[in-house]
Design an enzyme around this catalytic site. Sequence first.
Site, mmCIF file in Angstrom:
data_model
loop_
_atom_site.group_PDB
_atom_site.id
_atom_site.type_symbol
_atom_site.label_atom_id
_atom_site.label_comp_id
_atom_site.label_asym_id
_atom_site.label_seq_id
_atom_site.Cartn_x
_atom_site.Cartn_y
_atom_site.Cartn_z
ATOM 1 N N CYS A 1 -4.187 16.885 21.127
ATOM 2 C CA CYS A 1 -5.478 16.556 21.729
ATOM 3 C C CYS A 1 -6.571 16.719 20.681
ATOM 4 O O CYS A 1 -6.621 17.738 19.976
ATOM 5 C CB CYS A 1 -5.739 17.471 22.925
ATOM 6 S SG CYS A 1 -7.346 17.182 23.716
ATOM 7 N N CYS B 1 0.862 -1.175 0.000
ATOM 8 C CA CYS B 1 0.000 0.000 0.000
ATOM 9 C C CYS B 1 0.902 1.229 0.000
ATOM 10 O O CYS B 1 2.080 1.125 -0.351
ATOM 11 C CB CYS B 1 -0.962 -0.011 1.190
ATOM 12 S SG CYS B 1 -0.169 -0.156 2.802
#
Length: 575
Positions: free
Chosen positions: A530, A379
Amino acid sequence: MIVKVFDYIYISNVYNANDIYELIKLNIGGVLTCFDCTCIEWCHHNDTNVTNKIFYKDIFVNTKKDLIKCDVPIITNKSVNSDIIGGTHQINNYYNEQNNNYHDNTYKEFTQTHKTNIDPSQIKSDHINEERKEHYDYIIFPSDIINNTQCNNNNLKDYIKSMLILKEDAYIDFDVIHMDQLKNKHNNNNNNNNNNNNNNNNNNNNNNCCTFKNPDISNTSQHHVEHIQIHKSNSHSNIPSDNINFCNKKYDKNLSRSVEISEKDKHPENSLLYEFVNKDKLNYKINQEEDTVSSEKNKLCDNNNNNNMVHTRHIYNVCELNKCLRENKLIPYNNIYKMKHLYLNILDTFDENILKHVNKAHLFIDSVIQKKKNILIHCMAGISRCSSIILSYVSKKNKKGIEYNFNLLKSKYPFAHPNENFYRQLLLYEKMNYTLDGCTDYHNIYKKIKMNRENLEELKILNLKNDKQPIYNFRCKHCNYVLFNDNEIIKHDFKISKIKKNYGNSCTSIFIEKKEWILTENKMKGVLNCPNVNCNIKLGKWSWTGICCSCGYLQIPAFMINSSNVDRMNISKTV
């Protein structure tokens, strides 16, 4: 890096998949590309069932004969050979007769086949299926790449650089002859030679001695004379056509060596001179026979009454190939490498249904391995999509489970790491006994996934990994956003990666499995932030090539979060 992970199966990323001559060296006959791309340099992208492009060195050049591109014809107004539709065993022998008006007018009709018009309604095109079919690509190569053990990966690139530079508008032609006519010709020659050999043997038995025209070796020992006679009695009619080009290397070498050994007792000082004399005589004889074979072969090519072809001769090294190209000679078909190729349009996302591709991928892998060829599965990064396809295939074959084969795969190729969504689907595939059709509860879940990919979220509830209930959640220290739980922490496995020296004894970082909020598309490393949009503070870093822990442990691939940036909370208290 191209790595063999299982029998007949190799894995890599897209960059190494472009090293076509290394693939030829590894006897790879098929390439499975697990994403939709056009960045395979040696792959010619078109929508026709034939091609007149062939890859050479680092470019595509034109051929004067069309080569089969796809097994099934594309919808066109042109007629196609009806015998080709039924299977792949005749692909090597089919050459399209249309669009053959080249500037030099040297193209001749090779096949006379019965043609029929194909009803477009009976064929589903690529635009309808939105899928690419498997196809063939062709590469010109010298046989030395496969046969020469000294041509390794270290000097292979230099070897390829020494190949003659061609322009992209150059035309080359390759050589074919009819199998039936060649077979009959060889059978007749073999019968004649066998009769001659039998007569010679009878005469030798009656005379109880071996007599040669060359008087220099008439008094040699019986053992050496027999050895010489074996080589001298052979001719090209007894040698398979594929080996004709090797005669100059093996045939005269054995004869000269035998003569040299025989003459050492009589005239050791003249043995080298004697060897040169016999080499010249034998080379002259072989050249005459090659001219005869070449003229017969050209006659056969002009009498094309059958499309059953066999390809003869070899160009052994790059020097012979360069000479052939400079003199515009026919390239032997044995020096055209045929590579089977299939694209699977798989997205490396958390809402992609990878199981819908496994049956097509498995059939393609089987078709390559059945021909005793290796297959390369790759891939973009060589990490998630290709490793998922390999795990589905190997687990279906050996029935040892996804987890067992995954650990085995990582021991040979540490970069293998299916994303969390793919791994859950592979576990579901195992629960369905590696079938997609059935009436079990797991099959019913998969049917829902086929109807709507949003149902992939149900796999999270099934606990297919048979994990224990998590005890702790880890939250962002700045915004209290839940990031992961203790079941998703990767513990150090010292059997796989050794601890480096001169490191501390404590761990200041936490390594976790790849989460949905970690964005890694088309990158090899990056920063972990985050996922809370209002926070977006840096939590750590990630790398597909690995990160070393503060204790010296090397984690590959690595998604590392600094312990100082998260808080551990008991799940029972957070509910």
